[in-house]
Design an enzyme around this catalytic site. Sequence first.
Site, PDB file in Angstrom:
ATOM      1  N   ALA A  21      -2.683   2.448   2.628  1.00 30.97           N
ATOM      2  CA  ALA A  21      -1.688   1.578   1.997  1.00 30.97           C
ATOM      3  C   ALA A  21      -1.829   0.141   2.486  1.00 30.97           C
ATOM      4  O   ALA A  21      -1.733  -0.808   1.694  1.00 30.97           O
ATOM      5  CB  ALA A  21      -0.286   2.104   2.290  1.00 30.97           C
ATOM      6  N   ASP A  55      -4.534  -1.288   3.507  1.00 33.75           N
ATOM      7  CA  ASP A  55      -5.744  -1.839   2.901  1.00 33.75           C
ATOM      8  C   ASP A  55      -5.465  -2.391   1.509  1.00 33.75           C
ATOM      9  O   ASP A  55      -6.136  -3.324   1.058  1.00 33.75           O
ATOM     10  CB  ASP A  55      -6.831  -0.766   2.799  1.00 33.75           C
ATOM     11  N   GLU A  56      -4.465  -1.815   0.834  1.00 33.91           N
ATOM     12  CA  GLU A  56      -4.155  -2.242  -0.527  1.00 33.91           C
ATOM     13  C   GLU A  56      -2.852  -3.037  -0.583  1.00 33.91           C
ATOM     14  O   GLU A  56      -2.212  -3.133  -1.634  1.00 33.91           O
ATOM     15  CB  GLU A  56      -4.099  -1.018  -1.444  1.00 33.91           C
ATOM     16  N   CYS A  57      -2.455  -3.594   0.558  1.00 28.97           N
ATOM     17  CA  CYS A  57      -1.317  -4.529   0.649  1.00 28.97           C
ATOM     18  C   CYS A  57       0.044  -3.887   0.396  1.00 28.97           C
ATOM     19  O   CYS A  57       1.019  -4.592   0.147  1.00 28.97           O
ATOM     20  CB  CYS A  57      -1.504  -5.711  -0.303  1.00 28.97           C
TER      21      CYS A  57
END
Length: 426
Positions: A356, A358-360
Amino acid sequence: MTERKRLSDTDESPTNNTKKIKLIQSTRPLCRYGAKCYRKHPDHLRDYRHPSNDKKEIENDNDDDDDSLTAEPTISFSVSSSKKETSAPNSSSSSPVKQTTTSNNTTISLMELTELTGEKLLSELYQMKFPSDLHEFWNFCSNINKKNPRDVLKNLLNIELVGPFEILDGALTTCKTLPNMNLHYRYYYDTPEFMTVIRTLDKQSQFHIGYHRDSPDELPSFLASNDSNTNNHFKICGDNIFAAIHSYARHSLKTSDKSDLKTFISDLETFAKKHKFALEETTSKITARKKKVNCTLLNSLGMVVPCENDIGYRPVPYTKDQFKKICDKFCNSSSEELCQTAEDDLQHVITCIQFANDECDYGEGLEFGLNLFLYGSSKLHTRILTLLPLAYKLLHRDLYGEIITDHISSGRSNLIKDLNEIEKNK
C-alpha cells in the site's frame, strides 16, 4: 490500471538517483514556519523547503555530488529519545540559562522560551497552532480569578486546566529544564492526535479532556474525553472548550445543587454567546469532519487522511472483531501454536501495508498502527514503532511520529505520578 512498479537497486544508476533526489528537493512543500523554523532534523530539512536556507542547501547539494555518486540514499528510522538536558559551556549550576536537546536534535534555550507569551509561546513549544477558544477560555477564567485562573474549576467541578494552560500560567519559569511536552499528561490510550487540556483531580480516575486534530498543521476538529482506567473509548464533547466544560458542568449539576455552579454555568453561557462559541456537543464542524473519516478506530473517533482519485487509503483486510481476536491470540494465548498463527496474521497485514505504501495508500499503515496502539498491549509496541513513525512521515505529519516514538519509548506509563512532565523538571 497500470501496475506501479517499485524500482530495485539495479534499476537506475547512482547518477540518475542523484538527479531524481534533486528534482524531488526542488518540489518539496514549503515549511509553514518558513525561515523562522528552528527544526534542524535532517528528515525535516529534506522534506520541507526553508526560503532563507535554499541557497545554502543548493551549495551543500553541490558539495555532496561526489559522495552521492558512490553511495545510494537511504532513509533510516530510529527510536528518538525524550528530551535530554545539556549544559551550556562555562555555566555555573546556579545559572538560569538551561538548554534542552529535543528528539529532533534542536537545542532550545529555556530562557528564550520564557520570554515569549501567549500564542507565540505555545506554538514555539508545541510546534502547533492553537484555536481561539483556548485563549478566550483562559481569559474567561482570568476574569473570574485573576491571581489563579487555573483554580476556577477545582472547587466547582473537581477538575483542573493542564497542558497549554499551565504554560500560559507561567509554569516554564519554575522548571530547571524544558519538559517533554510530547508526554505531558499523555495518558495510556492517547494517540498523537490527542492533547490533554483538562484532567480530573480524582486520584482513582484517569478521566481527561483534550483537543483532537488529525494533522499537526491543522487546528483541532473537536474535544473528546476518556477515562483510560476504564477503556480506550473516547467521547466527542464539542468543537470548543466552552462546549466541553458546559456539558461537563451541566452533568455535574444533576448531582449537585451548588448555587455557585449555577452561576458559573450562566456566566459561561453568556461569555460563549458573546464570543460566538457553540455549546452543542455536535456541530456542523464536527459533522463535516465525519464526512471525511476514512475508517473507524478502536477509540471510536475515526481517522482522516487525504485521498485523491481513490489514492491515499485502502482498508485493513480484517474487520474490527477479527483484528481483536488476532491480537487476543497473539498477546494472551498460552498456546505457542495459536500465538504463531496470530503473528503470521499480523505479518500478513504488515506485508499488505508495504504494498500500500508503494502505491501511496498511506492510510492503511496509519489505521493498523493506531489500532495496535489502542488495543493496549505492550507486546505490540515493537510493531507500532515499525508502522506509525513511517506512516506519519509519509503523510507529512512528522511531529506525530516523534510523539508516538517518545510515548512508546518512555514505557507508556499510566500512573499519575509519571504523567506530569512539568513536575519532573522543577
